[in-house]
Write a protein that holds these residues in place. Structure first.
Motif: not given
Length: 484
Positions: A386-405
């Motif tokens: 969900t975000q541009l400009y990750p600090e490390v190119p292969n470590e994306p900033t994401c929004r969690i879509a599931t919690r405890q399955l």
């Protein structure tokens, strides 16, 4: 996921409207694409009418009688009125296109650079999530969505190039010199007037070029190649080398002709000669810049055409229309981009700039990660980039879509480390020791039905969140930034 109500957020609805306005198809035939198709369909008859009027005027002028002179006057008036009507149609198309470009600026740019990056990430992610990842409609929907996607990428690449003050061509250098005393990153807050002028002179032309870049493919000559002489072939099939070369030539030629004759410059409305001259000069320079971008994108080398070419290549892979489209391979997009740079098809330093913006994982991509608390419960979870400009190119900033399955519509943000991301072989290998019963149990909880579960790998490397995104409660992925 069936428990969630359907519908769209205001932002998703705006994006759908924008996509329809650009490359949509409807009974009204009022999108940018449909206006171009209509122009191409009538272009021949318009030229024939002008040719016939010219021939008739030339023939009658030789007679020299008073009656013939009056007829010539009437014919010249008819020709003038017809040309004026055509010019009015071009002006309307130009106004329509520029208005759409301003709508794009409005939806993807904010008061600050941080806000702009957030809004652009939301727009790019929404386009990706609205694009099907499997089934018969992938190619046609991706074709519709590409112009807006690459347009937004081109704007953010422009920002990055300006921030790094790379060589950018005479016109862009001139426009940048006007704002050199300000902080480009915060131009909108430092000087609103200068920002609006830069939008008008530079960003609008870039969006125009991005939207029109493939419009020539809808010329009848191009469609004949794509559909075959009998009109029955799949337009998204692989073309032969000869067909591809011919199509590229037609697309470039007809896109340029449409830009000049079908769009042209916006007409001035007013009575001031001084204002008209200034207005016409600005609009003419903007049109030249669009032409420069389109021409430069064919063989950009180190030039300004990279602003268009590199997002074009990126978008062609992320929103592919090819038969071999594979969602799982999207994070490998930069392999193709750097290969193009090595062949001299684009500038490596500008590819580096785009890589800094997007990282490996495109916006809206479905990431599967191993939570740090797996000692308590062995499992993996779903997230969405969900975000541009990750600090490390292969470590994306994401929004969690599931919690405890369990799927949730109100997750936190987190940076998914490479060591937690199942996309990477090393991580997947470490997790592969989990017994099959547990993996099946996880799949049963995270897949919506048995048929879907049958298609999934026992240890999936990514997930496809387009169905998840169809529910309004799950579309609020960018409404706040909180980290877990």
């Amino acid at each position: 996921m069936s428990k969630y109500l359907a519908g769209d957020t205001n932002f998703t609805a705006k994006v759908k409207i924008l996509l329809s306005k650009i490359y949509g198809r409807s009974p009204l035939k009022d999108s940018v694409l449909e206006r171009a198709i209509s122009y191409y369909e009538l272009e021949g008859s318009a030229q024939n009418k002008i040719h016939k009027l010219n021939a008739e005027i030339s023939k009658i002028s030789k007679i020299g009688s008073e009656k013939s002179k009056n007829k010539v006057t009437r014919l010249e008036r008819e020709k003038r009125d017809y040309l004026q009507a055509l010019r009015q149609e071009s002006n309307e198309r130009a106004q329509h296109l520029q208005l759409i470009c301003r709508d794009i600026i409005e939806i993807c740019e904010g008061e600050t650079r941080a806000d702009t990056n957030k809004k652009s990430a939301e727009l790019l992610g929404t386009i990706q999530l609205l694009s099907p990842t499997e089934g018969s409609k992938v190619a046609s929907v991706n074709e519709r969505n590409k112009p807006l996607y690459r347009g937004v990428l081109s704007l953010r690449l422009l920002d990055q190039i300006c921030l790094k003050t790379l060589s950018s061509g005479a016109y862009l250098t001139q426009e940048l010199s006007k704002i050199s005393e300000y902080n480009y990153q915060e131009l909108r807050t430092e000087n609103e007037a200068a920002y609006l002028e830069f939008v008008d002179h530079v960003k609008i032309p870039i969006l125009m070029a991005a939207i029109l870049q493939d419009i020539g493919n809808y010329h009848p000559d191009a469609q004949k190649i794509m559909k075959g002489s009998d009109g029955t072939k799949d337009v998204f099939r692989g073309l032969s080398v000869e067909e591809r070369k011919a199509l590229l030539q037609i697309n470039y030629r007809e896109t340029m002709k449409y830009l000049i004759n079908g769009i042209g410059i916006v007409m001035y409305l007013g009575n001031s000669k001084e204002e008209r001259d200034t207005f016409t000069k600005v609009e003419t320079n903007k049109l030249r810049f669009v032409k420069q971008l389109l021409k430069g994108s064919i063989q950009p080398k180190l030039g300004v055409g990279n602003i268009l070419k590199i997002p074009q290549i990126y978008t062609a892979i992320i929103l592919s229309t090819k038969e071999n489209y594979n969602y799982k391979l999207l994070p490998k997009v930069y392999q193709a981009l750097y290969q193009n740079a090595e062949r001299g098809n684009c500038c490596r330093s500008v590819v580096d700039s785009l890589y800094e913006i997007t990282g490996d994982f495109p916006q809206g991509y479905g990431v599967i990660y191993i939570p740090n608390d797996t000692e308590q419960s062995v499992r993996y979870e779903y997230a969405i980039v969900t975000q541009l400009y990750p600090e490390v190119p292969n470590e994306p900033t994401c929004r969690i879509a599931t919690r405890q399955l369990s799927f949730i519509g109100h997750g936190h943000d987190l940076v998914v480390k490479k060591t937690n991301n199942l996309y990477f072989v090393e991580t997947a290998k470490e997790f592969s020791s989990i017994n099959k019963e547990r993996l099946n149990e996880i799949l049963e909880l995270l897949s919506s039905n048995y048929l879907e579960r049958k298609k999934l790998d026992l240890l999936p490397r990514c997930w496809q969140p387009d169905e998840f995104f169809t529910h309004k409660v799950n579309q609020k992925l960018w409404n706040r930034i909180r980290y877990s």
